[in-house]
Write an enzyme that holds these catalytic residues in place. Structure first.
Site, short mmCIF file in Angstrom:
data_model
loop_
_atom_site.label_atom_id
_atom_site.label_comp_id
_atom_site.label_asym_id
_atom_site.label_seq_id
_atom_site.Cartn_x
_atom_site.Cartn_y
_atom_site.Cartn_z
N LYS A 6 0.89 -1.28 -0.14
CA LYS A 6 0.01 -0.23 0.14
C LYS A 6 1.09 1.21 0.03
CE LYS A 6 -4.05 -1.94 2.23
NZ LYS A 6 -3.80 -3.32 2.44
N GLU A 35 -1.95 7.24 7.65
CA GLU A 35 -2.33 8.30 6.96
C GLU A 35 -3.72 8.78 7.68
OE1 GLU A 35 -3.52 6.08 3.33
OE2 GLU A 35 -5.84 5.79 4.37
N ARG A 56 -6.41 -8.21 -8.59
CA ARG A 56 -7.08 -9.51 -8.62
C ARG A 56 -8.51 -9.33 -8.89
NH1 ARG A 56 -9.94 -9.24 -3.98
NH2 ARG A 56 -8.82 -8.32 -1.98
#
Length: 665
Positions: free
Chosen positions: A116, A200, A292
């Protein structure tokens, strides 16, 4: 196109891929663990091979074993499904080195998105909006604490690798940071094998919007529209729908362009999902790319009329995308919910066990079911407890919600507890109906959606008793029809006795409370007496599962399901299930020592033990942490007291209901 592929997964996605392959004339190879020897994907595939014991690390995560089977069986490609090895770049690379095709993106693209942190940095470099935060490799706790203070609270800690809501924590104050970081890293290590996290800013009341992208090996990439997944609990998606009720045409166009740009930045091929959050001000930020197929892909399939698994296979075989961006069409509205073996009233504790009864609505143009189990199968403790995905399609959102409500009302799961009632209440909640739920709403207002343990009304009791009586009468008639004297008066189940009309006694039990009723009459006309009420039922009939009758002259309808063991009634808003109990059933005594014992709520592995014999504990104090069904469960003291025994250690595997901690009398 391929002649044979191996599906390196299990459950409903394996079944889904097998069915698509069968339609295309492709033979399939399934793999299975000890726990899945009798699973549906094993029964559906053309051939199946054992890969190891139940734990994923010893079976479905064994890439080298899967490759050996693929080569031995002559498979030309491997479909990874979702979860397990589907986003493992090393596995994708190993597949390619073995001369096989990995049905998914290239390993290089996956590596860029596998973290990420790396994904955020890459998107920012390409002008895609990202949430402010820290994505560095330096994971020193002191540095992370300083970065958290710089970003400000509330903030989000996220596992840098993986997804599915695992390894994520909201930290609202500086004092919560250290404990949240430790827990997040531990969960990330257990789920993904890596403890790196990123920080974050936490966007208040965000909406979760994701775009389905598709790229081919000829340089073309498009998107197939958005799905909104804002109805979540602890980052686990509950409702997924398309189109989003939030997006305007202009915002949809901007986000679609950003999604395609994100895919182009990593030369994306095959199916992927670009996930965004949208703030209250309408600004959107990149979250991640799932490299995916997503669990919620059927939503996109229903509004586009496309088979995304078929697209995956064709693209992997070297074909070009069959449509250009301006050829993609969307029709109507689709919604998906996931039926889980879990207990919402016990903190959504995952369940396991045999599916004694699994009743789902019949598939139709409006209702689709994707599942990996059938009635009689077992939901195991080793994998995700999802039973089925229920997906509906309607001309518009209102029609889709109505179809979903009816489909849920016609569903029933007996064995492990399920989330059906929770879903029924959720889809009727105003924030869902009005399309304004945000990702944190349920965590803030869960009590508004949990089912209320209200006692049954006299009308519900009467409806259940009527359904039970009609079932019993039908059973007697059927038995008589098979006998040598089908017209015998003894085949009439009306309770008649010589000299008086007679009554039948019914005992219905709801949430452990017995309700005794006395019934006179037959063939849909009854006089019922219960605790404090009496009702006359006339004209009762059951057609296609719908009971219609007059209750003291007032007409009413209920969805019903009745057998010799239980009766369920549903008025369109609330379901009530009654167990049928013998009229003279004896209720045993409860365990007098239950308050001294902390038991495992289900089978699992002990992660942490935080007490020792002799420790004084308060009611609700955290005593152990266990891991079960991909979740960490905190086990707390049932009362204040002194620890007498600790019967488990970190690393132990324990059975459900095993005593873990004993308190002094």
């Amino acid at each position: 196109m391929f002649d044979k592929i191996l599906i390196a997964n299990r459950g409903e996605i394996a079944c889904r891929v097998i069915r698509t392959c069968r339609r295309l004339g492709i033979r399939t190879v399934a793999v299975f663990s000890d726990a899945d020897a009798d699973a549906q994907h094993v029964r559906l595939a053309d051939e199946a091979h054992h890969i190891g014991p139940p734990p994923p690390g010893e079976s479905y995560l064994r890439g080298e074993r899967i490759l050996d089977i693929a080569k031995k069986t002559g498979a030309q490609a491997i479909h990874p499904g979702y979860g397990f090895l589907s986003e493992n770049a090393d596995f994708a690379e190993a597949v390619e080195r073995a001369g096989l095709v990995f049905i998914g993106p290239k390993a290089a693209s996956m590596r860029k998105m596998g973290s990420k942190a790396g994904a955020k940095e890459l998107m920012a470099a390409h002008g895609v909006p990202v949430v402010p935060g820290y994505t560095g490799e330096d994971q020193d706790p002191a540095l992370l604490r300083r970065e958290a203070d710089r970003i400000g609270y509330p903030l989000m800690i996220k596992a840098a690798h993986g997804g599915g809501g695992k390894g994520m924590r909201i930290v609202r104050t500086a004092g919560e940071f250290a404990a949240a970081l430790e827990s997040c890293q531990r969960e990330a290590t257990g789920a993904f094998g890596r403890d790196r996290v990123l920080l974050e800013r936490y966007i208040q009341q965000p909406r979760h919007i994701e775009f389905q992208i598709f790229g081919d090996g000829h340089g073309r990439i498009i998107h197939l529209g958005e799905r909104e997944c804002s109805a979540q609990r602890r980052y686990q998606k509950i409702i997924e729908e398309s189109p989003s009720p939030l997006l305007t045409p202009a915002l949809r166009a901007r986000m679609g362009e950003a999604a395609v740009a994100a895919g182009r930045a990593i030369d994306y091929v095959n199916a992927g999902t670009v996930e965004f959050i949208v703030g209250a001000d309408g600004d959107f930020y990149f979250m991640e790319i799932n490299t995916r197929l997503q669990v919620e892909h059927p939503v996109t399939e229903l509004v586009t009329g496309l088979d995304l698994v078929e697209w995956q296979l064709r693209v992997a075989a070297g074909e070009a995308l069959p449509l250009a961006q301006d050829q993609v069409r969307h029709t109507g509205h689709a919604i998906e919910v996931r039926l889980y073996a879990e207990d919402p009233e016990a903190g959504f504790l995952p369940g396991s066990g045999r599916l004694e009864k699994l009743v789902l609505p019949p598939p139709s143009a409006q209702v689709r079911l994707d599942g990996g189990v059938v009635e009689g199968d077992t939901v195991t403790i080793f994998y995700d407890p999802m039973i089925a995905k229920l997906i509906v399609h309607g001309a518009d959102r209102r029609a889709a919600l109505a179809t979903l409500a009816d489909a849920l009302a016609r569903s029933e799961i007996v064995g492990p507890k399920s989330n059906i009632e929770f879903l029924e209440r959720l889809i009727r909640h105003p924030v869902v109906v009005e399309g304004r739920i945000d990702t944190g709403y349920l965590d803030r207002h869960l009590d508004e959606v949990l089912s209320e343990p209200a006692p049954p009304t006299p009308r519900e009791l009467a409806a259940a008793a009527t359904a039970a009586l009609l079932h019993d009468e039908a059973a007697v008639r059927e038995q008589a029809a098979r006998s040598g004297d089908p017209t015998s008066p003894w085949a009439i189940a009306d309770g008649w006795r010589l000299g008086h009309a007679g009554e039948r006694r019914l005992v219905l039990q709801h949430r452990g409370v017995r309700h005794e009723l006395h019934a006179a009459g037959s063939a849909g006309d009854y006089r019922l007496r219960g605790d404090g009420f009496a009702l006359t039922i006339t004209g009762a009939r059951i057609v296609d599962g719908m009971l219609s009758a007059r209750f003291d002259g007032e007409s009413a309808r209920y969805l019903v399901r009745a057998d010799a063991d239980a009766t369920t009634v549903h008025d369109g808003h609330r379901r009530v299930r009654f167990e049928r109990v013998g009229a003279f059933h004896f209720e045993g005594e409860t365990d007098a020592g239950a308050g001294n014992r902390l038991a495992a709520p289900m089978p699992g592995r002990i992660v942490l033990v935080k007490v020792a014999p002799g420790d004084r504990v308060d009611e609700g104090q955290e005593l152990l942490v266990m891991e079960a069904m991909k979740m960490e469960l905190t086990l707390r003291a049932p009362r204040a007291g002194t620890v007498a025994e600790v019967r488990a250690a970190a690393g132990d595997f324990v059975e459900g209901d095993a005593a873990l901690v004993m308190l002094e009398e």
